[in-house]
Each structure stands twice: as C-alpha cells, then as structure tokens.
Scaffold this active site. Structure first.
Site, PDB file in Angstrom:
ATOM      1  N   ASP A 273       0.860  -1.094  -0.116  1.00  0.00           N
ATOM      2  CA  ASP A 273       0.241  -0.037  -0.060  1.00  0.00           C
ATOM      3  C   ASP A 273       0.444   1.069  -0.031  1.00  0.00           C
ATOM      4  O   ASP A 273       1.811   1.368   0.831  1.00  0.00           O
ATOM      5  CB  ASP A 273      -0.907   0.029   1.114  1.00  0.00           C
ATOM      6  CG  ASP A 273      -1.903  -1.091   1.364  1.00  0.00           C
ATOM      7  OD1 ASP A 273      -2.146  -1.653   0.161  1.00  0.00           O
ATOM      8  OD2 ASP A 273      -2.346  -1.523   2.341  1.00  0.00           O
TER       9      ASP A 273
ATOM     10  N   ASP B 194      -0.342  -3.159  -4.668  1.00  0.00           N
ATOM     11  CA  ASP B 194      -1.871  -3.740  -3.945  1.00  0.00           C
ATOM     12  C   ASP B 194      -2.397  -2.278  -4.109  1.00  0.00           C
ATOM     13  O   ASP B 194      -2.602  -1.889  -5.036  1.00  0.00           O
ATOM     14  CB  ASP B 194      -1.629  -4.139  -2.526  1.00  0.00           C
ATOM     15  CG  ASP B 194      -3.013  -4.574  -1.870  1.00  0.00           C
ATOM     16  OD1 ASP B 194      -3.899  -4.682  -2.925  1.00  0.00           O
ATOM     17  OD2 ASP B 194      -2.927  -4.759  -0.734  1.00  0.00           O
TER      18      ASP B 194
ATOM     19  N   ARG C 241     -11.738  -0.210  -7.337  1.00  0.00           N
ATOM     20  CA  ARG C 241     -11.585   0.209  -5.905  1.00  0.00           C
ATOM     21  C   ARG C 241     -11.230   1.769  -5.934  1.00  0.00           C
ATOM     22  O   ARG C 241     -10.176   2.320  -5.445  1.00  0.00           O
ATOM     23  CB  ARG C 241     -10.599  -0.556  -5.310  1.00  0.00           C
ATOM     24  CG  ARG C 241     -10.670  -2.027  -5.179  1.00  0.00           C
ATOM     25  CD  ARG C 241      -9.806  -2.689  -4.219  1.00  0.00           C
ATOM     26  NE  ARG C 241     -10.202  -3.859  -4.233  1.00  0.00           N
ATOM     27  CZ  ARG C 241      -9.385  -4.960  -3.322  1.00  0.00           C
ATOM     28  NH1 ARG C 241      -8.427  -4.470  -2.518  1.00  0.00           N
ATOM     29  NH2 ARG C 241      -9.829  -6.350  -3.320  1.00  0.00           N
TER      30      ARG C 241
END
Length: 525
Positions: free
Chosen positions: A162, A191, A244
């Site tokens: 992340d 990610d 997302r």
C-alpha cells in the site's frame, strides 16, 4: 470473484536504483510551522485534525531522519512538523528506537503516536518503493508528497503493497495534495494506493492524484471489517485504475467533486452495508463507475449531480449490481459539516489545476476557481460548522447524579477511544469502579461507549478519577453520524435531546493536565 484486468495504459514510472545508505545526524530544528490550510470533510470532525501545528519543525532528507524526528520528541504526542525533501527509499530508511516512537526499517512507520505533520518542501519529496504506514495513531497530516511503486511481492517490499495504509484504531487523518502511483496491478506486485482497515475513522483524502494501479484503495479489509467510517474524498484525480476508487465495506463515505478518468473495470464499489454520498463527480471513459461489485453483500448510495462521459455498464448478475445507466439513489446520507460544492461540469479542469503534489497547494473556492493557499496557518483545532442548528452549551455546574439504569454496564456494551495513556484501558470507564480509569495519550482525546444495536441515550455522566486533570471544553458526539449532541466545559452529568445510536463519544478538546475518566455512565433519561 475479483477479476484481474490488465491496465489499458501503463505510464512507466522510473523506480531508480535503491539509494545508498546516507550517514545520518539529527534532523535540523527550525522555527515553528504548520500544515497548509485546514481539512474539509470528516477529518474536521471529532475534534479536528491539526497534525503537528504548534510544535517544532524539523527538516529531513532521509527516512531515518524522519524516524529520528519522531523518536526525539518528549513524548509520543508532542506535536511536530517534519518537512521532507528529496527521495526516501529503503537505502536511507532504518529503524530508530525510542520511548516516543515505534518504527520499522521497511516503511515510514507512524505507530502509536499522535500530532504529526509530514509535508514535502523545496524540490519535492518522493517516497520511492517505500510506503507510509499509520497504525494505532491519531491527528496525522500528510501533505505535498509523492509515494510510488510500493510492492507487496517481488523486491523490495513495503507496507503490504500500500502507498498509504492505515489500520487498527486510527483517528483523524488528513492526506492532502499527494501523488499516489503504481506501475501495474496485483500481478505486478502492487496492492492498494490508499487502504483503511480495522477501525479507521474521521479521514479526509483531498486534492490527491492516484494513477496507474490495479487498485485505488479500500475501506475495510473484508466483509466483516465494517467498523471503518466517516471518510471524505474530494477534489481527487483518479486515472488509469482497474477498480476500488474506493471499495467501501460498511460505514459512511462522502465522495464529491472528484475526476475519474479511465476506470477500467469498476469505480466506487459500495458493499456490505456501506453508504456513500456521491455528488458532483465527473466520470469519463470508464466502466461501472458506481455500484456493488464482486459480492452479493449489498451496499448503498445517494447519487446526485454527477456527469457520465462515455461510461459503460455491465449487466446485473448475482455479484454485479451496477448503479447505471442513470445512477438512481437507494439510500440517503447526511453529512454533519459544511463544504463548498463545485459544479460537476468544471471538475476536470479545477482538479487538473489543483490535485497532486508540487501543484502549489492550490484549492477550489467552490466556484470552479483555483485559489492559492493562505499565508498564515492556525495553531488551534478548526471549528466544526455543522449544517444543523448548533448545539446548546452545558453549564459548568453539573446537575445531580442521574437516576435509572447505567446503560454502560449493560451486557454487550463496549468502549473504545482515540488513544490511551500508558497503563490505562478503554474498558475501565465501564467497569463500575471509579478507581480504574482511561486517560488519552496527551491532554486531549475521545472515549466512547458502544452497543451492538441502537440504544436511546439522553444523558451521560463523566466521572473523573481522583487526581485527574481538569477537563476544559468538550463535545458529545453521535458517533454513528458525527453529529454534535452537546458542547460545554467541565465534567459531570450532561443532558441532551434523546438520541437513538449505537455509539456515543465524549471528546475532550482541552484540559489542564491529563484527564482521567473513571466512569462514562450513560442513561436513557
């Protein structure tokens, strides 16, 4: 199942060689400074987000110096602003130990701390292949930095892949004017760009540029991780991202005035009971920009004023519930703060002018015009401006001990808070023993009582422990919505309009000395 889609357009980002280790001295100390501006959105609630305002300022050119700045503070809550310039990478980031920090060598670690600002300055700050991790912390500001190419697999790895990740009881974070970038999707080792999980609340992401990633970010790591809430996304630019933007699992999110370009598979994915207010955004050359995707656990949205420019939609099935083509609302969401809403037609232009690091920290004035940042900054928390009638103020002389059942002692009642001082516990405020107590990690913080189902509360009793510092100003909040139920000073019995809620919060905004709350009693009447 989550589908894997190759990014249509991949803008190559030069990762560069991992820099050689730099000899490190103590960061240089500068005059007191502050973050640029104040947040709009949920980061302005729950006491506000001021970061290191009012504390010392240090300059850092390596990750080790950032960690040293955190570890050199008098305590883990001593305010500090860290001005960062240059490239931060694995080669110049080592673990530093101390009583006021808890750092790691493979990431910038903001763990079990509060009152910190990290801001890029000078020629810019780039966190190259190195993520920023916020855990068990509160009142954090990150501004004007680039975080790029953080991997969870391959080499080197950092922060679970992340760019910016938050987890485990995080409160009041403002991430503003940043670039969050990858160079591919999960198959390439990356990610999320902006992930929040395991009890993260009161966060604003504003004027950020997120691009070239398989995953923009999530709120909640699984369908059972639904305690994350009160997140605002505004004036952000999402470009060339598979999905997302964000993924929401439970909680409430406010998503307005964002520019979405080339969302390849799906966009705002509301799942598992999440509720999103989606207004005046501009979606261009994208697919499935709003809905519930890859699950049968429904989420909800209130959509208005959005512009769809060349947006395509999948057909509904058991795990696909797109909001298109007209995006009708299926819930209502109210927000407790004021904000200025640009018309959707100007969003691409105003966001291009303002979003991202090294763009002059410009913002929109709410009339589609970019404005320069203020020249002076406040050192006290911003004043929250609720959209409803302001709450009344409790007198400093408390009323008498309430009668009736203390709902805090009911079976299934729980407690949590913004932080806890050494040797104290959230649960001590609901054990019926005035001799045990909770205190914040500093002189300000919040403590909450919560239930598994809606409970009507109209009166609370804050009982300080012996030796407690004197509580100055406070707010009582409906933690389900962020609404302010009462403001005042002192402690004792506090009465407000009967409210049905699952969680009530007592927020200490000022105190002389460290407050110690022995009992947080709650009553229906």
């Amino acid at each position: 199942m989550r589908r894997s889609v190759t990014l249509r357009v991949l803008t190559a980002l030069a990762t560069g060689a991992v820099g050689a280790a730099v000899a490190v001295g103590l960061p240089s100390l500068e005059a007191s400074a502050a973050a640029v501006g104040t947040p709009t959105g949920y980061a302005s609630m729950n006491g506000g987000t001021t970061g290191g305002n009012g504390g010392a300022t240090v300059r850092a050119t390596t990750g080790t110096q950032i960690h040293q700045a955190l570890c050199s503070r008098a305590s883990s809550s001593t305010p500090i602003t860290i001005e960062v310039e240059g490239t931060i990478n694995h080669g110049n980031t080592t673990k530093v130990s101390g009583d006021s920090c808890n750092t790691a060598a493979d990431k910038i670690e903001l763990k079990e701390i509060s009152n910190v600002t990290i801001i890029g300055t000078g020629g810019g700050a780039v966190f190259d292949q190195l993520g920023i991790h916020i855990r068990d912390s509160s009142n954090i500001i990150i501004q004007n930095v680039t975080v790029r190419n953080v991997k969870k697999s391959g080499s080197p790895t950092s922060n679970g892949g992340d760019a910016i990740g938050m987890e485990s009881t995080v409160r009041n974070v403002w991430v503003d004017h940043v670039n969050l970038e990858a160079s591919g999707g999960e198959d390439a080792g990356y990610d999320g760009l902006f992930d929040l999980k395991d009890d993260v609340q009161y966060v604003t992401l504003s004027y950020a540029y997120l691009r070239n990633s398989g995953r923009g970010g999530l709120i909640g790591s699984s369908e059972s991780d639904t305690g994350n809430s009160f997140i605002t996304f505004h004036h952000n630019r999402y470009e060339n991202i598979d999905s997302r933007t964000p993924l929401l699992r439970g909680g409430i999110a406010h998503i307005y005035n964002n520019f979405y370009y080339s969302l390849n598979e799906s966009g705002i994915n509301s799942r598992a009971g999440a509720r999103a207010k989606v207004e005046n955004n501009y979606f261009q050359n994208s697919m499935n920009v709003l809905g519930t995707f890859y699950t049968d656990a429904a989420g909800y949205w209130q959509a208005s004023g959005n512009i769809l420019d060349n947006v395509t939609w999948s057909s509904p099935d058991s795990e696909t519930n797109p909001a298109g083509p007209s995006m009708p609302s299926n819930t209502t969401v109210s927000v407790p703060y004021s904000y200025r809403l640009d018309g959707a037609s100007c969003v691409p232009d105003i966001v291009r002018q303002t979003a991202g690091a090294n763009t002059g920290m410009r913002t929109s004035n709410g009339s589609c015009t970019a404005t320069n940042p203020p020249t002076t900054q406040p050192t006290t928390p911003p004043t929250t401006r609720p959209t409803t009638t302001p709450p009344t103020t409790t007198p400093t002389t408390p009323p008498t001990q309430p009668s009736g059942t203390n709902l805090s002692l009911a079976s299934g009642a729980g407690a949590d808070g913004s932080s806890k001082g050494s040797g104290t516990s959230y649960g001590n405020v609901k054990d019926g023993n005035i001799g045990t107590y909770w205190s914040p990690n500093g002189t300000t913080g919040s403590i909450s009582i919560k239930w598994g189902s809606a409970t009507t509360v109209s009166r609370i009793n804050i009982r300080p422990a012996s030796g407690s510092g004197t509580i100055g100003s406070y707010r009582v909040l409906n933690a389900d919505t962020g609404a302010v139920l009462k403001t005042g000073t002192g402690s004792g019995v506090i009465t407000f309009a009967a409210t049905s809620l699952k969680k009530v919060t007592f927020e200490i905004q000022s105190a002389s000395g460290t407050p110690q709350i022995g009992e947080f009693e709650t009553y229906a009447s």
